[in-house]
Enzyme design. Structure first.
Site, PDB file in Angstrom:
ATOM      1  N   TYR A   1      -5.362   7.925  -6.099  1.00 48.96           N
ATOM      2  CA  TYR A   1      -4.013   6.820  -5.595  1.00 48.96           C
ATOM      3  C   TYR A   1      -4.299   6.714  -4.135  1.00 48.96           C
ATOM      4  O   TYR A   1      -4.475   5.502  -3.835  1.00 48.96           O
ATOM      5  CB  TYR A   1      -2.610   7.549  -5.763  1.00 48.96           C
ATOM      6  CG  TYR A   1      -1.636   6.844  -5.178  1.00 48.96           C
ATOM      7  CD1 TYR A   1      -1.209   5.790  -6.140  1.00 48.96           C
ATOM      8  CD2 TYR A   1      -0.910   6.996  -3.997  1.00 48.96           C
ATOM      9  CE1 TYR A   1       0.080   4.888  -5.513  1.00 48.96           C
ATOM     10  CE2 TYR A   1       0.067   6.493  -3.737  1.00 48.96           C
ATOM     11  CZ  TYR A   1       0.635   5.342  -4.555  1.00 48.96           C
ATOM     12  OH  TYR A   1       1.691   4.673  -3.975  1.00 48.96           O
TER      13      TYR A   1
ATOM     14  N   SER B   1       0.912  -1.159  -0.156  1.00 54.59           N
ATOM     15  CA  SER B   1       0.150  -0.100   0.222  1.00 54.59           C
ATOM     16  C   SER B   1       0.934   1.443   0.038  1.00 54.59           C
ATOM     17  O   SER B   1       1.889   1.293  -0.817  1.00 54.59           O
ATOM     18  CB  SER B   1      -0.896  -0.008   1.237  1.00 54.59           C
ATOM     19  OG  SER B   1      -1.747   0.953   1.247  1.00 54.59           O
TER      20      SER B   1
ATOM     21  N   LYS C   1      -5.324   2.953  -2.069  1.00 59.01           N
ATOM     22  CA  LYS C   1      -4.216   2.399  -1.286  1.00 59.01           C
ATOM     23  C   LYS C   1      -5.041   2.232   0.046  1.00 59.01           C
ATOM     24  O   LYS C   1      -4.506   1.319   0.710  1.00 59.01           O
ATOM     25  CB  LYS C   1      -2.934   3.279  -1.181  1.00 59.01           C
ATOM     26  CG  LYS C   1      -1.935   3.413  -2.501  1.00 59.01           C
ATOM     27  CD  LYS C   1      -1.483   2.038  -2.710  1.00 59.01           C
ATOM     28  CE  LYS C   1      -0.616   1.827  -3.809  1.00 59.01           C
ATOM     29  NZ  LYS C   1      -0.064   0.642  -4.136  1.00 59.01           N
TER      30      LYS C   1
HETATM   31  P1  NAP Z   1       7.419   1.542 -10.408  1.00 66.32           P
HETATM   32  O1  NAP Z   1       9.185   1.643 -10.166  1.00 66.32           O
HETATM   33  O2  NAP Z   1       6.970   2.518 -11.235  1.00 66.32           O
HETATM   34  O3  NAP Z   1       7.275   0.011 -10.507  1.00 66.32           O
HETATM   35  C1  NAP Z   1       5.845  -0.501 -10.809  1.00 66.32           C
HETATM   36  C2  NAP Z   1       6.199  -1.830 -11.642  1.00 66.32           C
HETATM   37  O4  NAP Z   1       4.695  -1.941 -11.990  1.00 66.32           O
HETATM   38  C3  NAP Z   1       6.432  -1.255 -13.040  1.00 66.32           C
HETATM   39  O5  NAP Z   1       7.470  -2.227 -13.806  1.00 66.32           O
HETATM   40  C4  NAP Z   1       5.169  -0.957 -13.906  1.00 66.32           C
HETATM   41  O6  NAP Z   1       5.323  -1.590 -15.581  1.00 66.32           O
HETATM   42  C5  NAP Z   1       4.358  -2.212 -13.217  1.00 66.32           C
HETATM   43  N1  NAP Z   1       3.050  -2.169 -13.296  1.00 66.32           N
HETATM   44  C6  NAP Z   1       2.407  -1.071 -13.665  1.00 66.32           C
HETATM   45  N2  NAP Z   1       0.919  -1.340 -13.969  1.00 66.32           N
HETATM   46  C7  NAP Z   1       0.866  -2.639 -14.091  1.00 66.32           C
HETATM   47  C8  NAP Z   1      -0.113  -3.573 -14.373  1.00 66.32           C
HETATM   48  N3  NAP Z   1      -1.270  -3.247 -14.815  1.00 66.32           N
HETATM   49  N4  NAP Z   1       0.166  -4.916 -14.323  1.00 66.32           N
HETATM   50  C9  NAP Z   1       1.418  -5.433 -14.150  1.00 66.32           C
HETATM   51  N5  NAP Z   1       2.556  -4.659 -13.788  1.00 66.32           N
HETATM   52  C10 NAP Z   1       2.118  -3.301 -13.661  1.00 66.32           C
HETATM   53  O7  NAP Z   1       7.097   1.800  -9.049  1.00 66.32           O
HETATM   54  P2  NAP Z   1       7.581   1.705  -7.309  1.00 66.32           P
HETATM   55  O8  NAP Z   1       7.776   3.092  -6.752  1.00 66.32           O
HETATM   56  O9  NAP Z   1       8.603   0.620  -7.377  1.00 66.32           O
HETATM   57  O10 NAP Z   1       6.193   1.239  -6.592  1.00 66.32           O
HETATM   58  C11 NAP Z   1       6.087  -0.188  -6.279  1.00 66.32           C
HETATM   59  C12 NAP Z   1       4.787  -0.260  -5.432  1.00 66.32           C
HETATM   60  O11 NAP Z   1       4.985   0.528  -4.208  1.00 66.32           O
HETATM   61  C13 NAP Z   1       3.433   0.642  -5.855  1.00 66.32           C
HETATM   62  O12 NAP Z   1       2.360  -0.427  -5.574  1.00 66.32           O
HETATM   63  C14 NAP Z   1       3.345   1.855  -5.164  1.00 66.32           C
HETATM   64  O13 NAP Z   1       2.193   2.472  -5.380  1.00 66.32           O
HETATM   65  C15 NAP Z   1       4.124   1.274  -4.115  1.00 66.32           C
HETATM   66  N6  NAP Z   1       4.509   2.657  -3.352  1.00 66.32           N
HETATM   67  C16 NAP Z   1       5.646   3.405  -3.838  1.00 66.32           C
HETATM   68  C17 NAP Z   1       6.039   4.523  -3.209  1.00 66.32           C
HETATM   69  C18 NAP Z   1       7.116   5.146  -3.969  1.00 66.32           C
HETATM   70  O14 NAP Z   1       7.327   6.391  -3.258  1.00 66.32           O
HETATM   71  N7  NAP Z   1       8.022   4.776  -4.813  1.00 66.32           N
HETATM   72  C19 NAP Z   1       5.577   5.100  -2.055  1.00 66.32           C
HETATM   73  C20 NAP Z   1       4.552   4.154  -1.596  1.00 66.32           C
HETATM   74  C21 NAP Z   1       4.028   3.127  -2.007  1.00 66.32           C
HETATM   75  P3  NAP Z   1       5.475  -0.353 -16.293  1.00 66.32           P
HETATM   76  O15 NAP Z   1       6.835   0.065 -16.143  1.00 66.32           O
HETATM   77  O16 NAP Z   1       5.382  -0.883 -17.647  1.00 66.32           O
HETATM   78  O17 NAP Z   1       4.280   0.692 -15.987  1.00 66.32           O
END
Ligand code: NAP
Length: 254
Positions: free
Chosen positions: A158, A144, A162
């Site tokens: 978003y 989340s 979440k």
């Molecule tokens: P990220 O680097 O953008 O990686 C997300 C991955 O998920 C990407 O490879 C993306 O592919 C893939 N994806 C997107 N839509 C998809 C779908 N429909 N089916 C399958 N794969 C899909 O993101 P991240 O920052 O590591 O985030 C990972 C998780 O942590 C997410 O749930 C995010 O909401 C959560 N989160 C992140 C943060 C932060 O600050 N980074 C903070 C709190 C929570 P594409 O590249 O092709 O889109």
């Protein structure tokens, strides 16, 4: 197997081609887990799998769109067929949206956030819980966000998604605890990944500074810091924990 080991466990991680998911896949594979990476991003996913296997780990890639139930079903069939029963599912795939006040967010943006961030978790949980029930147990870890436990101004779609993930986590945890299935959530604040780099690129210098110093540590989290906590959840050291949110936010919500 010692309590802190993940060796031999089959761990399925969605969104494992990038950011937090990729760091988690690398760490778990290094510690001996068999890792299935499910992601839309085939190029990065396959490159990561190649790297893990070259370094002596065991990983495979399967393309999936978590917002499509048939695609998720195919992911589970493929993952179980290739690497055996799934011990842990990490629901990590997710998207965000450009920062805007609620009235300025298009309905389509809201629906897309629900489709990927909520429906995706829902479809994967349904597959995993059914499978784990048949196999006598397992663990679902839902990624989340702090936006899932408090207000996230300019990120309302978003944040709604979440919050739903936390609700699913808690209810499923209580329903399935008696079947040796745990369900927990991880709630990071801003972490240095492509998702956040994209948000930063849309802000001026002042906005960037405000985002980066939104917590008492005055810095972004690193993906490795989130991966470490997820990896710990994957071990039996966390065996009495279910229905909870692990908050990793540099003190933001303290
Ligand atoms: P990220 O680097 O953008 O990686 C997300 C991955 O998920 C990407 O490879 C993306 O592919 C893939 N994806 C997107 N839509 C998809 C779908 N429909 N089916 C399958 N794969 C899909 O993101 P991240 O920052 O590591 O985030 C990972 C998780 O942590 C997410 O749930 C995010 O909401 C959560 N989160 C992140 C943060 C932060 O600050 N980074 C903070 C709190 C929570 P594409 O590249 O092709 O889109």
């Amino acid at each position: 197997m010692s309590d802190n080991s993940v060796a031999g466990k089959h761990i399925l991680i969605t969104g494992g081609a990038s950011g937090i998911g990729a760091e988690t896949a690398l760490l778990l594979a290094k510690r001996g887990a068999k890792v299935t990476i499910g992601d839309l991003n085939e190029v990065d996913g396959k490159t990561l799998v190649e790297r893990i296997n070259d370094e002596g780990g065991q990983a495979r890639f399967c393309k999936v769109d978590v917002s499509v139930s048939q695609s998720v079903e195919a992911l589970f069939v493929s993952a179980i067929g290739e690497l055996g029963n799934i011990d842990v599912l990490i629901n990590n795939a997710g998207i965000d949206h450009d920062p805007k006040f609620l009235l300025e967010i298009e309905d389509a943006t809201f629906h897309k956030n629900i489709a990927v961030n909520v429906n995706g978790v829902w479809y994967c949980m349904k597959q995993a819980l059914g499978h784990m029930l048949e196999n006598g147990g397992g663990h679902v870890i839902n990624i989340s966000s702090v936006a899932g436990i408090r207000a996230a101004p300019t990120l309302s779609a978003y944040s709604a998604a979440k919050h739903a993930v936390v609700g699913l986590t808690k209810s499923a945890a209580v329903e399935y605890a008696r079947y040796n299935i745990r369900v927990n959530a991880v709630c990071p604040s801003f972490v240095r990944t492509p998702m956040v780099e994209h948000v930063l690129s849309k802000l001026n210098e002042r906005g960037q500074k405000a985002l980066i110093s939104a917590n008492p540590m005055k810095r972004l989290g690193e993906p490795q810091e989130i991966a470490g906590a997820i990896a710990w959840l994957c071990t039996a050291e966390s065996s009495f924990m279910t229905g909870h949110t692990v908050v990793l936010d540099g003190g933001m919500t303290a």
